[in-house]
Design an enzyme around this catalytic site. Structure first.
Site, PDB file in Angstrom:
ATOM      1  N   LYS A 177      43.167  23.466  42.255  1.00 22.08           N
ATOM      2  CA  LYS A 177      44.064  24.543  42.717  1.00 22.08           C
ATOM      3  C   LYS A 177      45.506  24.073  42.571  1.00 22.08           C
ATOM      4  O   LYS A 177      45.986  23.244  43.333  1.00 22.08           O
ATOM      5  CB  LYS A 177      43.803  24.892  44.179  1.00 22.08           C
ATOM      6  CG  LYS A 177      44.752  25.977  44.705  1.00 22.08           C
ATOM      7  CD  LYS A 177      44.942  25.880  46.197  1.00 22.08           C
ATOM      8  CE  LYS A 177      46.053  26.764  46.713  1.00 22.08           C
ATOM      9  NZ  LYS A 177      47.373  26.596  46.048  1.00 22.08           N
ATOM     10  N   GLU A 252      48.437  12.572  49.911  1.00 20.56           N
ATOM     11  CA  GLU A 252      49.767  12.052  49.573  1.00 20.56           C
ATOM     12  C   GLU A 252      50.747  13.025  50.192  1.00 20.56           C
ATOM     13  O   GLU A 252      50.881  14.157  49.745  1.00 20.56           O
ATOM     14  CB  GLU A 252      49.916  11.967  48.058  1.00 20.56           C
ATOM     15  CG  GLU A 252      50.991  10.973  47.616  1.00 20.56           C
ATOM     16  CD  GLU A 252      52.373  11.591  47.515  1.00 20.56           C
ATOM     17  OE1 GLU A 252      53.102  11.551  48.539  1.00 20.56           O
ATOM     18  OE2 GLU A 252      52.722  12.100  46.454  1.00 20.56           O
ATOM     19  N   CYS A 286      59.026  13.729  46.918  1.00 19.65           N
ATOM     20  CA  CYS A 286      58.562  13.121  48.174  1.00 19.65           C
ATOM     21  C   CYS A 286      59.122  11.717  48.374  1.00 19.65           C
ATOM     22  O   CYS A 286      59.277  11.271  49.512  1.00 19.65           O
ATOM     23  CB  CYS A 286      57.036  13.108  48.226  1.00 19.65           C
ATOM     24  SG  CYS A 286      56.253  12.327  46.806  1.00 19.65           S
ATOM     25  N   GLU A 385      61.974  14.965  56.831  1.00 13.48           N
ATOM     26  CA  GLU A 385      62.004  15.188  55.387  1.00 13.48           C
ATOM     27  C   GLU A 385      62.639  16.550  55.111  1.00 13.48           C
ATOM     28  O   GLU A 385      62.144  17.579  55.554  1.00 13.48           O
ATOM     29  CB  GLU A 385      60.597  15.131  54.801  1.00 13.48           C
ATOM     30  CG  GLU A 385      60.581  15.280  53.289  1.00 13.48           C
ATOM     31  CD  GLU A 385      59.194  15.135  52.693  1.00 13.48           C
ATOM     32  OE1 GLU A 385      59.071  14.542  51.610  1.00 13.48           O
ATOM     33  OE2 GLU A 385      58.234  15.631  53.311  1.00 13.48           O
TER      34      GLU A 385
END
Length: 482
Positions: A177, A252, A286, A385
């Site tokens: 996906k 992750e 990231c 973040e």
């Protein structure tokens, strides 16, 4: 405008059971470029049945056979490199130069795991040294089974390669996906798989969102493992959904990576590494080194050098050759980052450059780079973040203080150390709690080295032999010597 209302299951495009449709937007022109199905649990069920049917034959092929298919996938990407680079820029908003780097990374990944697949044959049946006389043991590695792969929107074709290549090399069959925000580059994988004549059911591609595809994949008992890259919030939801049946997960997740500029660093060299670490892909990465830790003796000079470089960045059409930064990938992400800049105002942060005070292109989800100095470690901008072109700086007096500040985070994905002494940079880097640490280097991610992080940055590793191991189960045969 493309209409992607079918799912690729068993090497055939089949109508989706989903009735909802999602719009895909070009982040530069803000125009609709595609409509895709939101997907349906029945699509997941069909893909699982296809993958399970194909598993027995695919898992029994030797590594050399599987490697030949991986090489064909790499060849297919190579033939379409320019086409796919442009498609990625149009769908994602990243500049063409960065999109080309992405394609090169993906191609290298498939070729690397072709080699790993061949090497896996050699490792099967390796003897194990035992202390017990008269007994022997041999080790084997079997594929996990059917795996579900879910990837984000910031690096289409790259994060899918990091998962798909090792999964296929290990002998797993897959249900993939891609992000519903950037489905267009990933769609071409189905064409390449068809051209490579991969056996039906080994690779299944499902378009959709979390409700239509992601959630039913995460909880489906016919999927033996889920590998996800994305936000912590979604990753934790997937882990909870996969818990019944004790199914395996690799995650992750987020990062808040530090870059340490030590007292003996060259300011101009440091500025180049800092710029690349935070403003590549408009900060939507990231591992972005979004926490700048600079020795107090260099702070003023470094902020001046960074401000000059920020001013020189050219924003505009990502397909143009003279552009350094494109728009953010979607309006939602731009608005999220703007919310952090508003928070900076509330906290009274000192802006060296404020991305809202620069003239922007008249169209597109643009946000110019921002840079704040002397940011308190209690600030939300320092701790959370942001996933955008926002850099926060903080000064330190001693090496020990720099290491403590760098490690004072919920995340531990990556870090960078910049020093005039490479030995010192490595010594400091070894003290940092992160999965990848660069020293005096840009953020090179190589297929031979692992990718993943400490703490809330995830579970498991991708790339390198560790990435292959993520899709393998270890077993031992133990018995008497005859």
């Amino acid at each position: 405008m493309q209409r992607l209302l079918q799912q690729f299951i068993g090497n055939r495009w089949q109508p989706s059971h989903g009735e909802r449709q999602l719009v895909v937007i070009n982040p530069y022109t803000e125009e609709r470029i595609a409509e895709i199905t939101a997907g349906h649990p029945a699509d997941v069920e069909a893909a699982v049945q296809s993958a399970r049917h194909a598993l027995a034959d695919w898992s029994q092929k030797n590594g050399a056979e599987r490697a030949s298919y991986l090489e064909k996938i790499a060849d297919g990407l190579s033939r379409r490199r320019e086409e796919l680079s442009r498609l990625s820029s149009i769908n994602n908003g990243k500049i063409l130069e960065e999109a080309r780097l992405d394609l090169d990374d993906a191609i290298a990944c498939y070729r690397y795991y072709a080699g790993q697949a061949r090497d896996l044959d050699r490792r099967q049946g390796q003897p194990v040294t035992l202390d017990m006389p008269g007994m022997q043991a041999h080790s084997y590695q079997d594929p996990v089974g059917v795996v579900g792969l879910i990837t984000p929107w910031n690096f289409p074709l790259v994060t899918s390669a990091w998962k798909l290549a090792p999964a296929l090399a290990a002998g797993c069959t897959v249900i993939f996906k891609p992000s519903e925000v950037t489905p267009l580059p990933e769609q071409v994988l189905a064409d390449i798989i068809t051209e490579a004549e991969l056996p039906a059911g080994v690779f299944n591609l499902l378009f959709g969102d979390g409700e239509g595809i992601g959630a039913p994949m995460s909880s489906h008992k016919g999927i033996d493992k889920i590998s996800f890259t994305g936000s912590n919030r979604v990753g934790e939801t997937i882990m909870a959904a996969a818990a019944p049946g004790s199914r395996r997960v690799s995650l992750e997740l987020g990062g808040k990576s530090p870059v340490l500029v030590l007292a003996d660093a060259d300011v101009n060299e440091a500025a180049e590494y800092v710029m690349a670490g935070i403003y590549f892909n408009a900060g939507q990465i990231c591992s972005a080194t979004s926490r700048l830790l600079v020795h107090e003796s260099l702070a003023d000079a470094l902020y001046q050098a960074l401000g000059q470089r920020i001013d020189a960045l050219r924003l505009g059409n990502p397909l143009a050759d003279d552009i350094d930064m494109g728009p953010l990938t979607c309006a939602r992400q731009r608005d999220t980052v703007l919310g952090y800049l508003t928070q900076a105002d509330r906290e009274g942060l000192s802006a060296v450059r404020d991305g809202r005070q620069r003239a922007l292109p008249k169209q597109g989800y643009f946000l110019a780079p921002s840079l704040y100095r002397d940011v308190p470690v209690t600030s939300r901008l320092w701790q959370e973040e942001i996933f955008g072109p926002v850099l926060c700086g903080h000064s330190f007096a001693t090496e020990e203080q720099a290491v403590a500040l760098a490690n004072d985070s919920d995340f531990g994905l990556a870090a960078t150390v910049i020093s005039g002494d490479p030995g010192r940079a490595r010594r400091v880097g070894k003290q940092l709690q992160a999965g990848t640490i660069w020293y005096n280097s840009p953020q090179l991610v190589l297929p031979e080295t692992s990718w993943g992080g400490f703490k809330r940055s995830g579970i498991g590793r991708e790339l390198g032999p560790w990435g292959l191991s993520a899709y393998l189960e270890v077993k031992h045969m133990v018995g008497p010597i005859v």
